[in-house]
Design an enzyme around this catalytic site. Structure first.
Site, PDB file in Angstrom:
ATOM      1  N   ASN A  74      -9.212 -25.768 -51.572  1.00  0.00           N
ATOM      2  CA  ASN A  74     -10.143 -24.669 -51.896  1.00  0.00           C
ATOM      3  C   ASN A  74     -10.861 -24.073 -50.675  1.00  0.00           C
ATOM      4  O   ASN A  74     -11.924 -23.479 -50.782  1.00  0.00           O
ATOM      5  CB  ASN A  74     -11.116 -25.074 -53.015  1.00  0.00           C
ATOM      6  N   TYR A  79     -18.605 -36.971 -47.574  1.00  0.00           N
ATOM      7  CA  TYR A  79     -18.292 -36.956 -49.012  1.00  0.00           C
ATOM      8  C   TYR A  79     -18.652 -38.269 -49.701  1.00  0.00           C
ATOM      9  O   TYR A  79     -18.073 -38.607 -50.732  1.00  0.00           O
ATOM     10  CB  TYR A  79     -16.808 -36.635 -49.214  1.00  0.00           C
ATOM     11  N   THR A  91     -15.758 -24.476 -57.718  1.00  0.00           N
ATOM     12  CA  THR A  91     -14.943 -25.503 -57.047  1.00  0.00           C
ATOM     13  C   THR A  91     -13.451 -25.302 -57.314  1.00  0.00           C
ATOM     14  O   THR A  91     -12.629 -25.416 -56.404  1.00  0.00           O
ATOM     15  CB  THR A  91     -15.386 -26.906 -57.534  1.00  0.00           C
ATOM     16  N   HIS A 134     -16.161 -25.320 -47.659  1.00  0.00           N
ATOM     17  CA  HIS A 134     -17.255 -26.154 -48.165  1.00  0.00           C
ATOM     18  C   HIS A 134     -18.584 -25.437 -47.947  1.00  0.00           C
ATOM     19  O   HIS A 134     -18.762 -24.775 -46.924  1.00  0.00           O
ATOM     20  CB  HIS A 134     -17.301 -27.490 -47.419  1.00  0.00           C
ATOM     21  N   LYS A 185     -12.134 -25.501 -44.333  1.00  0.00           N
ATOM     22  CA  LYS A 185     -11.329 -26.719 -44.428  1.00  0.00           C
ATOM     23  C   LYS A 185      -9.964 -26.497 -43.756  1.00  0.00           C
ATOM     24  O   LYS A 185      -9.604 -25.350 -43.439  1.00  0.00           O
ATOM     25  CB  LYS A 185     -11.203 -27.101 -45.905  1.00  0.00           C
ATOM     26  N   GLU A 209     -26.239 -32.360 -43.661  1.00  0.00           N
ATOM     27  CA  GLU A 209     -24.865 -32.115 -43.208  1.00  0.00           C
ATOM     28  C   GLU A 209     -24.834 -31.480 -41.813  1.00  0.00           C
ATOM     29  O   GLU A 209     -23.974 -31.819 -40.997  1.00  0.00           O
ATOM     30  CB  GLU A 209     -24.133 -31.241 -44.235  1.00  0.00           C
ATOM     31  N   PHE A 267      -9.930 -38.966 -56.768  1.00  0.00           N
ATOM     32  CA  PHE A 267      -9.323 -38.082 -55.768  1.00  0.00           C
ATOM     33  C   PHE A 267      -9.882 -38.312 -54.356  1.00  0.00           C
ATOM     34  O   PHE A 267      -9.470 -37.643 -53.412  1.00  0.00           O
ATOM     35  CB  PHE A 267      -9.501 -36.608 -56.166  1.00  0.00           C
ATOM     36  N   ARG A 294     -13.220 -18.376 -52.701  1.00  0.00           N
ATOM     37  CA  ARG A 294     -12.192 -19.145 -53.415  1.00  0.00           C
ATOM     38  C   ARG A 294     -11.476 -18.299 -54.450  1.00  0.00           C
ATOM     39  O   ARG A 294     -10.265 -18.431 -54.656  1.00  0.00           O
ATOM     40  CB  ARG A 294     -12.820 -20.384 -54.064  1.00  0.00           C
TER      41      ARG A 294
HETATM   42  P1  ADP Z   1     -17.868 -28.227 -54.149  1.00  0.00           P
HETATM   43  O1  ADP Z   1     -17.050 -28.301 -52.874  1.00  0.00           O
HETATM   44  O2  ADP Z   1     -17.582 -26.939 -54.894  1.00  0.00           O
HETATM   45  O3  ADP Z   1     -19.325 -28.480 -53.915  1.00  0.00           O
HETATM   46  P2  ADP Z   1     -17.611 -30.944 -55.255  1.00  0.00           P
HETATM   47  O4  ADP Z   1     -18.804 -31.347 -54.458  1.00  0.00           O
HETATM   48  O5  ADP Z   1     -17.564 -31.281 -56.710  1.00  0.00           O
HETATM   49  O6  ADP Z   1     -17.321 -29.364 -55.133  1.00  0.00           O
HETATM   50  O7  ADP Z   1     -16.307 -31.585 -54.589  1.00  0.00           O
HETATM   51  C1  ADP Z   1     -16.150 -31.600 -53.208  1.00  0.00           C
HETATM   52  C2  ADP Z   1     -14.710 -31.293 -52.878  1.00  0.00           C
HETATM   53  O8  ADP Z   1     -13.886 -32.343 -53.361  1.00  0.00           O
HETATM   54  C3  ADP Z   1     -14.157 -30.017 -53.510  1.00  0.00           C
HETATM   55  O9  ADP Z   1     -14.490 -28.844 -52.821  1.00  0.00           O
HETATM   56  C4  ADP Z   1     -12.672 -30.310 -53.469  1.00  0.00           C
HETATM   57  O10 ADP Z   1     -12.144 -30.099 -52.146  1.00  0.00           O
HETATM   58  C5  ADP Z   1     -12.639 -31.806 -53.752  1.00  0.00           C
HETATM   59  N1  ADP Z   1     -12.437 -32.054 -55.183  1.00  0.00           N
HETATM   60  C6  ADP Z   1     -13.368 -32.000 -56.166  1.00  0.00           C
HETATM   61  N2  ADP Z   1     -12.825 -32.273 -57.362  1.00  0.00           N
HETATM   62  C7  ADP Z   1     -11.512 -32.513 -57.138  1.00  0.00           C
HETATM   63  C8  ADP Z   1     -10.394 -32.844 -57.954  1.00  0.00           C
HETATM   64  N3  ADP Z   1     -10.528 -33.006 -59.277  1.00  0.00           N
HETATM   65  N4  ADP Z   1      -9.186 -33.000 -57.369  1.00  0.00           N
HETATM   66  C9  ADP Z   1      -9.038 -32.860 -56.038  1.00  0.00           C
HETATM   67  N5  ADP Z   1     -10.042 -32.548 -55.198  1.00  0.00           N
HETATM   68  C10 ADP Z   1     -11.263 -32.379 -55.730  1.00  0.00           C
END
Ligand code: ADP
Length: 169
Positions: A132, A69, A111, A135, A29, A146, A77, A122
């Protein structure tokens, strides 16, 4: 010794064909790029033994970020997430391997980076969910979806790493 090596060479394609070869879309990212973590992050997947099939530095447009997304579009968010992902270049990668989707998720960690185990990307390199650094696809189906979304035909390479017989017996 030589006999074993030959055997590996001869039977490896059959072994690989009988196992679940998957693809995962991994993306560094904008924070990972800005913080100079590109080499560090690529290195973890490379050292593990997965096969890199696609790699590019890319400025993500708004509509692509929203499509990627889309399952999170109702989250509070979401607008911040889209502006984060489009705030600077990302590094797009397609990785292939047996069990690569689940394994990459383990290498990436939880996450929320404060809950991610030390040793994960992470866990070692980030402190906040909104920053974080990386992805990784959450299922083999999403891995394929994707990769098709982020890469054009001709941007993916089909090749056999020289190390293949040294990774799988
Ligand atoms: P992952 O990336 O671990 O698969 P998710 O699919 O739940 O996690 O979320 C996608 C991305 O959205 C996260 O990696 C993070 O960048 C962002 N994200 C998720 N939850 C939050 C949150 N509560 N606040 C801000 N950003 C978030």
């Amino acid at each position: 010794k030589n006999r074993n090596l030959n055997k590996t060479h001869i039977f490896l394609p059959h072994l690989v064909a009988s196992m679940e070869v998957e693809e995962s879309y991994i993306m560094i990212k904008p924070d990972g790029v800005q913080r100079g973590l590109v080499g560090e992050i690529i290195s973890r997947f490379e050292k593990k033994g997965f096969k890199l099939k696609g790699l590019k530095l890319f400025q993500c447009p708004q509509d692509l970020a929203e499509e990627h997304y889309k399952d999170l579009s109702s989250k509070p968010f979401f607008p911040k997430l889209i502006s984060y992902i489009t705030s600077g270049p990302v590094v797009c990668m397609a990785w292939e391997g047996v069990g690569v989707v689940a394994s990459a998720r383990k290498l990436i960690g939880a996450t929320n980076p404060l809950q991610a185990e030390p040793g994960t990307i992470r866990g070692d390199l980030a402190v906040q969910t909104g920053r974080n650094v990386v992805h990784g696809s959450d299922s083999p189906e999403n891995g394929q979806r994707e990769i098709a979304l982020w890469f054009k035909e001709g941007e993916l390479a089909d090749w056999t790493p020289a190390q293949a017989p040294w990774l799988v017996e």
